[in-house]
Design an enzyme around this catalytic site. Structure first.
Site, PDB file in Angstrom:
ATOM      1  N   ARG A  19       0.854  -1.197   0.000  1.00 17.61           N
ATOM      2  CA  ARG A  19       0.000   0.000   0.000  1.00 17.61           C
ATOM      3  C   ARG A  19       0.887   1.244   0.000  1.00 17.61           C
ATOM      4  O   ARG A  19       0.566   2.259  -0.602  1.00 17.61           O
ATOM      5  CB  ARG A  19      -0.952   0.004   1.212  1.00 17.61           C
ATOM      6  CG  ARG A  19      -1.682   1.323   1.384  1.00 17.61           C
ATOM      7  CD  ARG A  19      -3.000   1.250   2.149  1.00 17.61           C
ATOM      8  NE  ARG A  19      -3.004   0.381   3.298  1.00 17.61           N
ATOM      9  CZ  ARG A  19      -2.398   0.640   4.470  1.00 17.61           C
ATOM     10  NH1 ARG A  19      -1.719   1.755   4.647  1.00 17.61           N
ATOM     11  NH2 ARG A  19      -2.458  -0.214   5.463  1.00 17.61           N
TER      12      ARG A  19
ATOM     13  N   TYR B 139     -15.642  17.409 -16.534  1.00 15.13           N
ATOM     14  CA  TYR B 139     -16.017  15.988 -16.597  1.00 15.13           C
ATOM     15  C   TYR B 139     -17.053  15.721 -15.495  1.00 15.13           C
ATOM     16  O   TYR B 139     -16.898  16.171 -14.356  1.00 15.13           O
ATOM     17  CB  TYR B 139     -14.765  15.125 -16.400  1.00 15.13           C
ATOM     18  CG  TYR B 139     -15.088  13.687 -16.140  1.00 15.13           C
ATOM     19  CD1 TYR B 139     -15.813  12.946 -17.070  1.00 15.13           C
ATOM     20  CD2 TYR B 139     -14.701  13.063 -14.965  1.00 15.13           C
ATOM     21  CE1 TYR B 139     -16.139  11.620 -16.826  1.00 15.13           C
ATOM     22  CE2 TYR B 139     -15.015  11.733 -14.714  1.00 15.13           C
ATOM     23  CZ  TYR B 139     -15.740  11.026 -15.649  1.00 15.13           C
ATOM     24  OH  TYR B 139     -16.069   9.724 -15.403  1.00 15.13           O
TER      25      TYR B 139
ATOM     26  N   ASP C 157      -6.261  18.860 -15.059  1.00 16.17           N
ATOM     27  CA  ASP C 157      -6.584  17.502 -15.502  1.00 16.17           C
ATOM     28  C   ASP C 157      -6.104  17.395 -16.950  1.00 16.17           C
ATOM     29  O   ASP C 157      -6.691  17.990 -17.856  1.00 16.17           O
ATOM     30  CB  ASP C 157      -8.100  17.276 -15.383  1.00 16.17           C
ATOM     31  CG  ASP C 157      -8.513  15.864 -15.781  1.00 16.17           C
ATOM     32  OD1 ASP C 157      -7.782  15.218 -16.558  1.00 16.17           O
ATOM     33  OD2 ASP C 157      -9.589  15.423 -15.328  1.00 16.17           O
TER      34      ASP C 157
ATOM     35  N   LYS D 263      -7.086   6.426 -19.952  1.00 20.43           N
ATOM     36  CA  LYS D 263      -7.316   6.963 -21.294  1.00 20.43           C
ATOM     37  C   LYS D 263      -6.049   6.855 -22.149  1.00 20.43           C
ATOM     38  O   LYS D 263      -5.572   5.773 -22.402  1.00 20.43           O
ATOM     39  CB  LYS D 263      -7.849   8.390 -21.166  1.00 20.43           C
ATOM     40  CG  LYS D 263      -9.002   8.534 -20.152  1.00 20.43           C
ATOM     41  CD  LYS D 263     -10.195   7.710 -20.541  1.00 20.43           C
ATOM     42  CE  LYS D 263     -11.425   7.780 -19.647  1.00 20.43           C
ATOM     43  NZ  LYS D 263     -11.361   8.119 -18.280  1.00 20.43           N
TER      44      LYS D 263
HETATM   45  C1  LIG Z   1     -11.183  14.306 -18.073  1.00 19.37           C
HETATM   46  C2  LIG Z   1     -11.374  13.159 -17.134  1.00 19.37           C
HETATM   47  N1  LIG Z   1     -10.872  13.233 -15.900  1.00 19.37           N
HETATM   48  C3  LIG Z   1     -11.023  12.223 -15.010  1.00 19.37           C
HETATM   49  C4  LIG Z   1     -11.724  11.088 -15.336  1.00 19.37           C
HETATM   50  C5  LIG Z   1     -11.910   9.994 -14.309  1.00 19.37           C
HETATM   51  O1  LIG Z   1     -11.050   8.937 -14.555  1.00 19.37           O
HETATM   52  P1  LIG Z   1     -11.354   7.395 -14.176  1.00 19.37           P
HETATM   53  O2  LIG Z   1     -12.536   6.974 -14.987  1.00 19.37           O
HETATM   54  O3  LIG Z   1     -10.096   6.691 -14.511  1.00 19.37           O
HETATM   55  O4  LIG Z   1     -11.678   7.374 -12.715  1.00 19.37           O
HETATM   56  C6  LIG Z   1     -12.254  10.962 -16.618  1.00 19.37           C
HETATM   57  C7  LIG Z   1     -12.999   9.744 -17.005  1.00 19.37           C
HETATM   58  O5  LIG Z   1     -13.626   9.682 -18.043  1.00 19.37           O
HETATM   59  C8  LIG Z   1     -12.091  12.030 -17.543  1.00 19.37           C
HETATM   60  O6  LIG Z   1     -12.594  11.976 -18.779  1.00 19.37           O
END
Ligand SMILES: Cc1ncc(COP(=O)(O)O)c(C=O)c1O
Length: 400
Positions: free
Chosen positions: A69, A122, A195, A220
């Site tokens: 962890r 998002y 992000d 992604k």
């Molecule tokens: C721009 C963006 N940030 C964060 C996330 C969250 O990521 P996760 O689905 O890996 O938790 C996503 C998921 O689609 C996203 O498109």
């Protein structure tokens, strides 16, 4: 000895940073350390890490391995690679992008603190703040992060701890000027968090433009093959890194060794994949722009996109995501999503295969009825790395 040099370029770092051949066997790929605990050489005598003389490699941020962890060599290899790719000093790898977001926000914010978020953020980011962190009295304010004057005014009004930015945003692909927002945030002692999921570090490195923290859904583009869910935080400041690492260890929101290994394998080809994603997305966007059944196309590579110049300044390419509004309304948009042959109807993005979705009823259903609601006639495509003519033909046939 570490293979990489400070001057190595992105493509080289993606393949070598954190990935020296295994010292014991010479394996050229970091092994999957599927292990929970580690033998200690006497109480407190931890193996690996800085005390074993490592100045680079997966152990360099830790005092040795005691429990997975806290630290794991496979996760550490990915962390070192991501830190190098984002130009940060330290990365932390999580079980998902949302776990990374949660860790960063809870590391920085305390009850009563304010956060600015994109007015087209998002949906999961919105949900985290609106439904979870708000119960701990962390207060969020949606702002158009593509409009620096609006951000400046919101900073003056709310005195936020964090200005949270996506660029490009999901799903409307608006562009925020990272260096300008860093200056605005810092003038009010706020941190700028970016992000960087949609761009990936190959196209954009927010820390170099003044951001304090980068978060990723490594699910992604970084992973790139739609076979693993993960997240990351990358920072430059050692104190912020240590505080995030403390919370991550305290709550245990870590990515597992096999997931880290898969992500690391994906990262090696990020540069070549992103080049192809960008080329294919541009072809799709140009076709859609001229199509009579398309009312509006959102793609930062189009010269009339309001963020085109800022994107050209801070990004190496315009990315693989395109959104568009169907001229015949919401039902036509939904029907279109079910009619493509190569674009698979599904959530997520950034994999080698093309995907199509209807944000209002899928990825962004959680923002329905809020200030962040997305147009009902919007379609989002994640343009993969298949042949671009095949992809364009598929979209054209589905549009009819
Ligand atoms: C721009 C963006 N940030 C964060 C996330 C969250 O990521 P996760 O689905 O890996 O938790 C996503 C998921 O689609 C996203 O498109």
């Amino acid at each position: 000895m570490a293979q990489i040099h400070a001057a190595d370029s992105f493509e080289t770092l993606a393949i070598h940073a954190g990935q020296d051949p295994d010292p014991m066997t010479g394996a050229v790929v970091p092994p999957i350390y599927q292990v929970s605990t580690y033998k200690q050489d006497g109480v407190g005598g931890l193996r690996g890490g800085v005390h074993a003389g490592a100045t680079s490699g997966p152990g360099r941020w830790i005092e040795g391995y005691e429990y997975s962890r806290t630290a794991n060599p496979t996760r550490g290899a990915l962390e070192e690679c991501l830190a190098a790719l984002e130009g940060g000093t330290r990365a932390l790898v999580f079980a998902s992008g949302m776990a990374a977001e949660d860790c960063l926000l809870r590391t920085i914010c305390r009850p009563g603190d304010h956060v600015l978020i994109p007015h087209d953020a998002y949906g999961g980011t919105y949900r985290l703040l609106d439904k979870v962190l708000s119960a701990w009295d962390v207060i969020y304010h949606p702002v158009p992060v593509c409009d620096p004057a609006a951000v400046r005014a919101a900073v003056a009004e709310h005195h936020p701890k964090v200005v949270w930015v996506e660029t490009p945003t999901n799903p409307l692909l608006s562009i925020a000027d990272i260096s300008m927002l860093a200056e605005i945030a810092h003038s009010a002692d706020a941190l700028l968090a970016v992000d960087n999921t949609f761009a990936s570090p190959y196209l954009q490195q927010p820390l170099a433009h003044g951001a304090d923290a980068v978060v990723h859904s490594t699910t992604k583009y970084l992973g790139g093959h739609s076979d693993v869910v993960g997240g990351a935080i990358v920072v430059s400041d050692a104190d912020l890194a240590a505080r995030c690492a403390f919370l991550q260890n305290a709550v245990g929101s870590i990515g597992g060794p096999f997931d880290a290994w898969l992500t690391l394998r994906g990262v090696k080809t990020l540069a070549v994949r992103m080049e192809r994603h960008c080329d294919n997305a541009a072809q799709a966007a140009f076709m859609l722009t001229g199509h009579p059944r398309v009312a509006k196309v959102y793609y930062p590579g189009l010269p009339d996109h309001p963020g085109h110049e800022v994107a050209a300044k801070q990004m190496r390419g315009f990315g693989g995501m395109v959104s568009f509004r169907h001229a015949d309304g919401a039902q036509a948009a939904i029907d279109l999503c079910g009619r493509t042959r190569l674009f698979t109807l599904g959530e997520s993005l950034g994999g080698v295969e093309s995907l199509i979705e209807h944000p209002a009823s899928m990825t962004h259903a959680s923002v329905a009825g809020s200030a962040l609601a997305v147009p009902a006639d919007l379609v989002r495509i994640s343009v993969g790395i298949e042949n671009s003519d095949d992809l364009v033909d598929d979209l054209r046939a589905a549009l009819g």
